[in-house]
Design a protein around this motif. Structure first.
Motif, PDB file in Angstrom:
ATOM      1  N   ASN A   1      24.626  53.278  28.081  1.00 54.54           N
ATOM      2  CA  ASN A   1      25.752  52.336  28.161  1.00 54.54           C
ATOM      3  C   ASN A   1      25.313  51.007  28.750  1.00 54.54           C
ATOM      4  OD1 ASN A   1      27.597  54.087  27.047  1.00 54.54           O
ATOM      5  ND2 ASN A   1      28.290  54.893  29.015  1.00 54.54           N
ATOM      6  N   GLU A   2      24.450  51.103  29.759  1.00 54.29           N
ATOM      7  CA  GLU A   2      23.950  49.867  30.373  1.00 54.29           C
ATOM      8  C   GLU A   2      23.120  49.077  29.367  1.00 54.29           C
ATOM      9  OE1 GLU A   2      21.296  48.511  34.271  1.00 54.29           O
ATOM     10  OE2 GLU A   2      21.849  50.607  33.973  1.00 54.29           O
ATOM     11  N   THR A   3      22.284  49.775  28.615  1.00 54.59           N
ATOM     12  CA  THR A   3      21.490  49.096  27.577  1.00 54.59           C
ATOM     13  C   THR A   3      22.397  48.478  26.525  1.00 54.59           C
ATOM     14  OG1 THR A   3      19.685  50.662  27.917  1.00 54.59           O
ATOM     15  CG2 THR A   3      19.683  49.422  25.855  1.00 54.59           C
ATOM     16  N   SER A   4      23.442  49.236  26.156  1.00 56.32           N
ATOM     17  CA  SER A   4      24.365  48.754  25.123  1.00 56.32           C
ATOM     18  C   SER A   4      25.129  47.522  25.589  1.00 56.32           C
ATOM     19  CB  SER A   4      25.333  49.885  24.758  1.00 56.32           C
ATOM     20  OG  SER A   4      26.251  49.452  23.793  1.00 56.32           O
ATOM     21  N   ILE A   5      25.625  47.568  26.852  1.00 55.21           N
ATOM     22  CA  ILE A   5      26.376  46.410  27.345  1.00 55.21           C
ATOM     23  C   ILE A   5      25.460  45.217  27.532  1.00 55.21           C
ATOM     24  CG2 ILE A   5      26.158  46.914  29.821  1.00 55.21           C
ATOM     25  CD1 ILE A   5      29.322  45.719  28.035  1.00 55.21           C
TER      26      ILE A   5
ATOM     27  N   LEU B   1      29.468  44.628  39.751  1.00 52.80           N
ATOM     28  CA  LEU B   1      28.871  43.904  38.630  1.00 52.80           C
ATOM     29  C   LEU B   1      27.421  44.321  38.434  1.00 52.80           C
ATOM     30  CD1 LEU B   1      30.223  40.228  38.944  1.00 52.80           C
ATOM     31  CD2 LEU B   1      30.627  41.858  37.108  1.00 52.80           C
ATOM     32  N   GLY B   2      27.061  44.568  37.190  1.00 51.50           N
ATOM     33  CA  GLY B   2      25.690  44.985  36.878  1.00 51.50           C
ATOM     34  C   GLY B   2      25.410  46.440  37.169  1.00 51.50           C
ATOM     35  N   LYS B   3      26.452  47.233  37.512  1.00 52.08           N
ATOM     36  CA  LYS B   3      26.273  48.649  37.853  1.00 52.08           C
ATOM     37  C   LYS B   3      27.121  49.514  36.932  1.00 52.08           C
ATOM     38  CE  LYS B   3      25.655  47.605  42.781  1.00 52.08           C
ATOM     39  NZ  LYS B   3      26.194  47.851  44.132  1.00 52.08           N
ATOM     40  N   SER B   4      26.839  50.813  37.005  1.00 53.37           N
ATOM     41  CA  SER B   4      27.642  51.807  36.297  1.00 53.37           C
ATOM     42  C   SER B   4      28.357  52.658  37.336  1.00 53.37           C
ATOM     43  CB  SER B   4      26.747  52.687  35.416  1.00 53.37           C
ATOM     44  OG  SER B   4      27.501  53.678  34.780  1.00 53.37           O
ATOM     45  N   TYR B   5      29.641  52.806  37.159  1.00 55.21           N
ATOM     46  CA  TYR B   5      30.417  53.601  38.112  1.00 55.21           C
ATOM     47  C   TYR B   5      31.595  54.244  37.391  1.00 55.21           C
ATOM     48  CZ  TYR B   5      33.963  49.891  38.349  1.00 55.21           C
ATOM     49  OH  TYR B   5      34.949  48.984  38.042  1.00 55.21           O
TER      50      TYR B   5
ATOM     51  N   ILE C   1      37.254  57.015  33.875  1.00 57.46           N
ATOM     52  CA  ILE C   1      36.580  56.067  32.989  1.00 57.46           C
ATOM     53  C   ILE C   1      35.207  55.742  33.579  1.00 57.46           C
ATOM     54  CG2 ILE C   1      36.678  53.802  31.891  1.00 57.46           C
ATOM     55  CD1 ILE C   1      38.855  55.588  30.926  1.00 57.46           C
ATOM     56  N   VAL C   2      34.180  55.739  32.697  1.00 55.19           N
ATOM     57  CA  VAL C   2      32.860  55.269  33.095  1.00 55.19           C
ATOM     58  C   VAL C   2      32.770  53.792  32.721  1.00 55.19           C
ATOM     59  CG1 VAL C   2      30.378  55.546  32.802  1.00 55.19           C
ATOM     60  CG2 VAL C   2      31.868  57.558  32.735  1.00 55.19           C
ATOM     61  N   ILE C   3      32.480  52.972  33.721  1.00 55.73           N
ATOM     62  CA  ILE C   3      32.525  51.520  33.537  1.00 55.73           C
ATOM     63  C   ILE C   3      31.128  50.943  33.760  1.00 55.73           C
ATOM     64  CG2 ILE C   3      33.545  49.353  34.341  1.00 55.73           C
ATOM     65  CD1 ILE C   3      35.920  51.029  35.367  1.00 55.73           C
ATOM     66  N   ASN C   4      30.672  50.128  32.785  1.00 56.61           N
ATOM     67  CA  ASN C   4      29.458  49.322  32.923  1.00 56.61           C
ATOM     68  C   ASN C   4      29.863  47.860  32.791  1.00 56.61           C
ATOM     69  OD1 ASN C   4      28.424  52.044  31.725  1.00 56.61           O
ATOM     70  ND2 ASN C   4      26.628  51.056  32.598  1.00 56.61           N
ATOM     71  N   SER C   5      29.295  47.012  33.612  1.00 62.02           N
ATOM     72  CA  SER C   5      29.688  45.602  33.584  1.00 62.02           C
ATOM     73  C   SER C   5      28.461  44.705  33.703  1.00 62.02           C
ATOM     74  CB  SER C   5      30.669  45.293  34.728  1.00 62.02           C
ATOM     75  OG  SER C   5      30.047  45.528  35.985  1.00 62.02           O
ATOM     76  N   VAL C   6      28.605  43.484  33.189  1.00 57.82           N
ATOM     77  CA  VAL C   6      27.550  42.486  33.282  1.00 57.82           C
ATOM     78  C   VAL C   6      28.213  41.107  33.354  1.00 57.82           C
ATOM     79  CG1 VAL C   6      27.291  42.286  30.773  1.00 57.82           C
ATOM     80  CG2 VAL C   6      25.379  41.690  32.267  1.00 57.82           C
ATOM     81  N   SER C   7      27.618  40.190  34.085  1.00 60.94           N
ATOM     82  CA  SER C   7      28.188  38.855  34.269  1.00 60.94           C
ATOM     83  C   SER C   7      27.707  37.923  33.151  1.00 60.94           C
ATOM     84  CB  SER C   7      27.778  38.303  35.633  1.00 60.94           C
ATOM     85  OG  SER C   7      28.291  36.991  35.802  1.00 60.94           O
ATOM     86  N   ILE C   8      28.631  37.117  32.620  1.00 61.73           N
ATOM     87  CA  ILE C   8      28.319  36.078  31.622  1.00 61.73           C
ATOM     88  C   ILE C   8      28.416  34.735  32.347  1.00 61.73           C
ATOM     89  CG2 ILE C   8      28.926  35.096  29.389  1.00 61.73           C
ATOM     90  CD1 ILE C   8      28.016  38.013  29.267  1.00 61.73           C
ATOM     91  N   ASP C   9      27.264  34.145  32.629  1.00 66.06           N
ATOM     92  CA  ASP C   9      27.226  32.964  33.493  1.00 66.06           C
ATOM     93  C   ASP C   9      27.840  31.722  32.856  1.00 66.06           C
ATOM     94  OD1 ASP C   9      25.990  34.471  35.440  1.00 66.06           O
ATOM     95  OD2 ASP C   9      23.971  34.021  34.701  1.00 66.06           O
TER      96      ASP C   9
ATOM     97  N   TRP D   1      32.311  34.545  33.126  1.00 69.14           N
ATOM     98  CA  TRP D   1      33.124  35.675  32.676  1.00 69.14           C
ATOM     99  C   TRP D   1      32.432  37.000  33.032  1.00 69.14           C
ATOM    100  CZ3 TRP D   1      32.995  33.012  27.292  1.00 69.14           C
ATOM    101  CH2 TRP D   1      33.829  31.888  27.323  1.00 69.14           C
ATOM    102  N   ILE D   2      33.164  38.098  32.725  1.00 70.35           N
ATOM    103  CA  ILE D   2      32.630  39.451  32.943  1.00 70.35           C
ATOM    104  C   ILE D   2      32.787  40.227  31.647  1.00 70.35           C
ATOM    105  CG2 ILE D   2      32.814  41.612  34.255  1.00 70.35           C
ATOM    106  CD1 ILE D   2      34.138  39.993  36.498  1.00 70.35           C
ATOM    107  N   LEU D   3      31.695  40.837  31.205  1.00 70.63           N
ATOM    108  CA  LEU D   3      31.727  41.702  30.029  1.00 70.63           C
ATOM    109  C   LEU D   3      31.632  43.147  30.506  1.00 70.63           C
ATOM    110  CD1 LEU D   3      31.737  41.717  26.908  1.00 70.63           C
ATOM    111  CD2 LEU D   3      29.235  41.843  27.004  1.00 70.63           C
ATOM    112  N   ILE D   4      32.631  43.955  30.153  1.00 74.71           N
ATOM    113  CA  ILE D   4      32.640  45.352  30.613  1.00 74.71           C
ATOM    114  C   ILE D   4      32.723  46.284  29.407  1.00 74.71           C
ATOM    115  CG2 ILE D   4      33.700  44.759  32.822  1.00 74.71           C
ATOM    116  CD1 ILE D   4      36.308  45.966  31.760  1.00 74.71           C
TER     117      ILE D   4
END
Length: 611
Positions: A52-56, A261-265, A275-283, A287-290
């Protein structure tokens, strides 16, 4: 612990074996199942989280690349000298009425410029609009001119016109001016006259349909839900378009999203669903992409694997238990049979032998038990026979006691009659015989004092001398301290009788019988010697083994008496004791009796019998 051990010891062998098999096999199997399930679950969850982290991250790269292309396009148009010239010309001559041909020519020039935007943006439905400060505007989409006036009323346009900086404004996702049901990613930046001037001649605006952006973002996450959010939780893009511009806080905790942000929880939404949530910041847009995926959907394959593993382990456990029952039956069944046979024996049935089916320890134990039953049966038969013989002997003894008592009473009557008629010799002979007869009646007393035995010898010699009319010298050299020592009844008389019958026969010399007793340490030695014929070549072995002689042979009677004495001593005191026979020092015979002796003791036979 002691109570448990005590209860375990009281269990049957079969139950002990089953419990042992369970502890050794089943419990480790269950433990390994639980551990393997936990390890596999954690491993697969980590793998899924990694995927999921790779995908996000891949989706964020797509979005960042798109935003980079949008920024490049904005900068390229903003810094294009031809665009600046056209817009500056419009601002100077905005009051002049241009012909349609002139307007077409200018639009054509802008179309050429629009054709030079990056190829990557060409995959999207990209709309570019140049808003002049005066009346004239240009765009690459149909009927743009109908909506430019409305676009200039937006807050972002007014903020750019007033601001003096040249940075790009990431407007976010806005509804389309021509269709409010469509949403667009929008960005804009000012166009200045030259690089050295801050004077603005217009604003370049670019937009991409949100559906195209979401399609690109979700291409690598077909099973996941993708959300593009503002940091405050406002939804910019998602699968369900009705959620756009709403706040995700209605479903998830925005604070947790920002904190991780940047983690899986794993979080629980408002409906209680994990829900399993993965997130990454869009500088670029801040924004935030989850990426959201249902925990149940993730673990569904794990549940199937767990169920398969559980089924396999259950099959193994049932198989182990069946094998354990089979083995425990093999081991416990012979023991149960042996126990049942023992119960039969305990109740008095000695015919319950065990069927021996193996050669292991239990088989050998069963065989030993059968051998024991055979031996016990033989002993029972022997005991019954001995009891019968004992009863017969007791009956015969009772009958035998009748005769001596009858004879003793008769002899007493004869003695009194002889005394009445004044026959002194007959009276003395009857009296001596009566004493011997009384001595032969033991009344159950097998042991008598040595002094009593000496008195019996004296009476016997008196009777023999009166009978034969001869004189026999009897010499007794025994210390008084030994006289009280108890010896077997009528032990010495048969030896003296042998001396008279066999030693003094056909001898004119006066017979002499000597008896001595010597106690040395723990041995009592009684010697009886005579001056008779001697052994005449006989030995102890020849005398004791002369049992096959004819009954009328005198030597037979001699050997029987001595053998009886020899066997009695061995039976009472043990194999180390008995008699010895040899010639006298000058002539005659010497018989020596060996018995145990204990100083101060009167009846040592009690502790030595049956030795």
């Amino acid at each position: 612990m002691r109570n448990f051990v005590g209860k375990f010891r009281n269990l049957s062998i079969k139950r002990k074996l089953i419990i042992s098999f369970s502890v050794i096999v089943v419990f480790p199997l269950i433990t390994s199942l639980l551990l393997s399930n936990n390890i596999v679950t954690n491993f697969m969850l980590d793998e899924i989280a990694s995927l999921n982290e790779t995908s996000i991250n891949d989706s964020s790269k797509v979005l960042n690349r798109t935003l980079d292309d949008m920024a490049y396009t904005l900068l390229n148009i903003s810094n294009n000298s031809r665009v600046r010239e056209l817009l500056q010309d419009d601002n100077v001559n905005y009051k002049i009425q241009f012909s349609k041909i002139q307007r077409y020519v200018k639009q054509k020039k802008f179309d050429d410029i629009f054709d030079n935007i990056p190829i990557s943006l060409m995959t999207y439905n990209t709309s570019i609009t140049i808003l002049g400060e005066k009346h004239f505007d240009y765009g690459n989409w149909e009927e743009y001119s109908r909506y430019t006036k409305e676009m200039k009323q937006n807050a972002w346009y007014k903020e750019i016109i007033k601001s003096k900086d040249m940075r790009i404004r990431w407007i976010g996702v806005m509804p389309g001016v021509e269709n409010k049901d469509n949403y667009f990613f929008e960005a804009a930046m000012p166009i200045k006259i030259s690089n050295s001037s801050l004077t603005r001649v217009g604003v370049v605006h670019i937009r991409i349909n949100e559906k195209d952006i979401y399609k690109a973002l979700s291409s690598n996450n077909e099973t996941n839900e993708i959300y593009l959010l503002q940091h405050n939780g406002e939804i910019l893009s998602c699968k369900n378009k009705d959620e756009i511009s709403k706040n995700i806080n209605n479903r998830l905790n925005v604070t947790k999203i920002n904190e991780n942000l940047g983690k899986s929880y794993i979080d629980v939404d408002k409906n209680g669903k994990k829900i399993v949530i993965n997130s990454v910041s869009i500088d670029k847009g801040d924004w935030i992409l989850i990426s959201l995926v249902s925990y149940e959907e993730l673990v569904a394959p794990l549940t199937s694997i767990k169920n398969i593993l559980l089924l396999i382990n259950l099959i193994f456990m049932v198989s182990f238990l069946i094998v354990a029952l089979f083995i425990s039956n093999i081991i416990s069944k012979p023991i149960i049979k042996l126990r049942m046979s023992m119960l039969k024996v305990e109740s008095g049935d000695f015919n319950g032998k065990v069927e021996v089916q193996s050669e292991d320890e239990i088989g050998k134990l069963s065989q030993n038990f059968n051998n024991m039953l055979d031996r016990v049966s033989e002993l029972l038969v022997l005991t019954k026979e001995q009891e019968r013989l004992k009863r017969d002997a007791e009956f015969e003894a009772l009958q035998a006691q009748i005769n001596p008592h009858f004879l003793f009473n008769t002899l007493s009557s004869i003695r009194w009659a002889a005394a009445a008629y004044g026959d002194k010799k007959v009276e003395d002979m009857v009296h001596a015989l009566s004493i011997l007869l009384r001595a032969s009646i033991t009344n159950g007393q097998e042991m008598v004092s040595l002094e009593s035995e000496i008195n019996i010898l004296k009476n016997y010699l008196d009777l023999i001398q009166m009978k034969q009319g001869t004189t026999i010298i009897f010499e007794c050299n025994i210390d008084e301290s030994i006289m009280k020592y108890r010896i077997p009844h009528l032990l010495l008389q048969p030896i003296v009788e042998n001396s008279i019958l066999h030693g003094f026969e056909d001898r004119n010399e006066q017979g002499v019988i000597r008896i001595t007793a010597i106690a040395a340490e723990d041995l009592l030695k009684i010697e009886l010697t005579d001056n008779g014929k001697g052994l005449q070549g006989d030995t102890l072995d020849s005398i004791l083994n002369r049992e096959s002689q004819a009954l009328d042979d005198k030597k037979y009677y001699k050997s029987v008496g001595l053998k009886n004495i020899h066997d009695r001593l061995k039976l009472i005191y043990g194999q180390n004791y008995g008699i010895d026979i040899c010639d006298g020092e000058k002539n005659g015979t010497k018989v020596t009796l060996y018995m145990p002796f204990q100083k101060g003791g009167e009846h040592i036979a009690d502790s030595n019998a049956g030795r």
